[in-house]
Motif scaffolding. Sequence first.
Motif, mmCIF file in Angstrom:
data_model
loop_
_atom_site.group_PDB
_atom_site.id
_atom_site.type_symbol
_atom_site.label_atom_id
_atom_site.label_comp_id
_atom_site.label_asym_id
_atom_site.label_seq_id
_atom_site.Cartn_x
_atom_site.Cartn_y
_atom_site.Cartn_z
ATOM 1 N N ALA A 1 0.836 -1.202 0.000
ATOM 2 C CA ALA A 1 0.000 0.000 0.000
ATOM 3 C C ALA A 1 0.872 1.253 0.000
ATOM 4 N N ILE A 2 1.961 1.210 0.746
ATOM 5 C CA ILE A 2 2.895 2.345 0.758
ATOM 6 C C ILE A 2 3.500 2.540 -0.640
ATOM 7 N N ALA A 3 3.841 1.422 -1.288
ATOM 8 C CA ALA A 3 4.395 1.495 -2.645
ATOM 9 C C ALA A 3 3.373 2.077 -3.620
ATOM 10 N N PRO B 1 -7.161 6.622 17.820
ATOM 11 C CA PRO B 1 -6.613 6.578 16.449
ATOM 12 C C PRO B 1 -7.585 7.191 15.444
ATOM 13 N N THR B 2 -7.061 7.550 14.296
ATOM 14 C CA THR B 2 -7.919 8.074 13.232
ATOM 15 C C THR B 2 -8.641 6.947 12.501
ATOM 16 N N GLY B 3 -8.187 5.728 12.708
ATOM 17 C CA GLY B 3 -8.816 4.569 12.069
ATOM 18 C C GLY B 3 -8.142 3.303 12.535
ATOM 19 N N PHE B 4 -8.646 2.182 12.055
ATOM 20 C CA PHE B 4 -8.118 0.889 12.476
ATOM 21 C C PHE B 4 -7.814 0.002 11.272
ATOM 22 N N ILE B 5 -6.861 -0.899 11.452
ATOM 23 C CA ILE B 5 -6.579 -1.966 10.500
ATOM 24 C C ILE B 5 -6.630 -3.276 11.289
ATOM 25 N N ARG C 1 -5.544 3.448 5.282
ATOM 26 C CA ARG C 1 -6.759 2.846 5.853
ATOM 27 C C ARG C 1 -7.658 2.284 4.768
ATOM 28 N N ALA C 2 -7.785 3.018 3.663
ATOM 29 C CA ALA C 2 -8.694 2.585 2.585
ATOM 30 C C ALA C 2 -8.090 1.459 1.742
#
Length: 281
Positions: free
Chosen positions: A111-113, A157-161, A278-279
Amino acid sequence: MELNFDTRLLQAFIAVSETGTVSKAADRLARTQPAVSMQLQRLEMDLDTQLLVRSHKGVSLTDAGETFLAYARKTIALGEDMRRQIVGKKLSGRVRLGMVEDLAVTRLPSAIADFKRRHPSVEIDLNSSHSADLARSLVDGRSDIVVADPARFSTTPTGFISRQLIWCASRMLEVDENAPIPIIIFDGSCSWQDRMFALLAEDGIEWTAGGRASTFSALISALRAGLGIGLLLQEGLPADCENLQTKYGLPPAPTAEFGVYVCQKSPELVDELATFLRAGF
């Protein structure tokens, strides 16, 4: 059959599939449980198929649900990408991203890539450490975004994984069914391990320390050496180890939940990367 899904329905389904319960999903989405339940029912009615299996322990995905989850995530990610392209955002700058070592085996690096390919002018510095240190790095300004164990943070947190854990061990391990089960112990604070001990106690399963590990790589080595049984993310299972599932009377493995945290007064670039992770995860 023509289907036009409201993105809020997709977000509700993704949240429930990741958290494992309607109540946790409702908290994440800042909605009521009845509202989230109605959205799930609407999805299943529109598709005319069952996406979730409900029980007193929570929810799990059917085969159709697993397939739909992949499309739901792609749809949300595509919408975010479309928005960025339309408004013509050209991001640039540097982001310092910290994550627990366990996530290196998941889709997070990919995802970072993906983000880097879409925004080539962005420089991303990666740091891997344990959750407590990552929490401190966010406070003292060493990190802009952190993905780690929420139990080690005092902020929301702003979101979760979320990711499913599995019981696993070396294929060479032989366990005497009349003796306590050998467990690999992680030296340090770990909410996975806390839940593991609680599950074993609830089921009355006797265990003993088969070995100890202070790092993720040491844990992998201990498992591969056949020192005992441990918990890993599904994606991190070594080729010479096996998923034990309910073997040896083990209870269902818990889910690992990671929080996505951003620095205070985060710049637009940091918020964009956090939203993308997150998405797209």
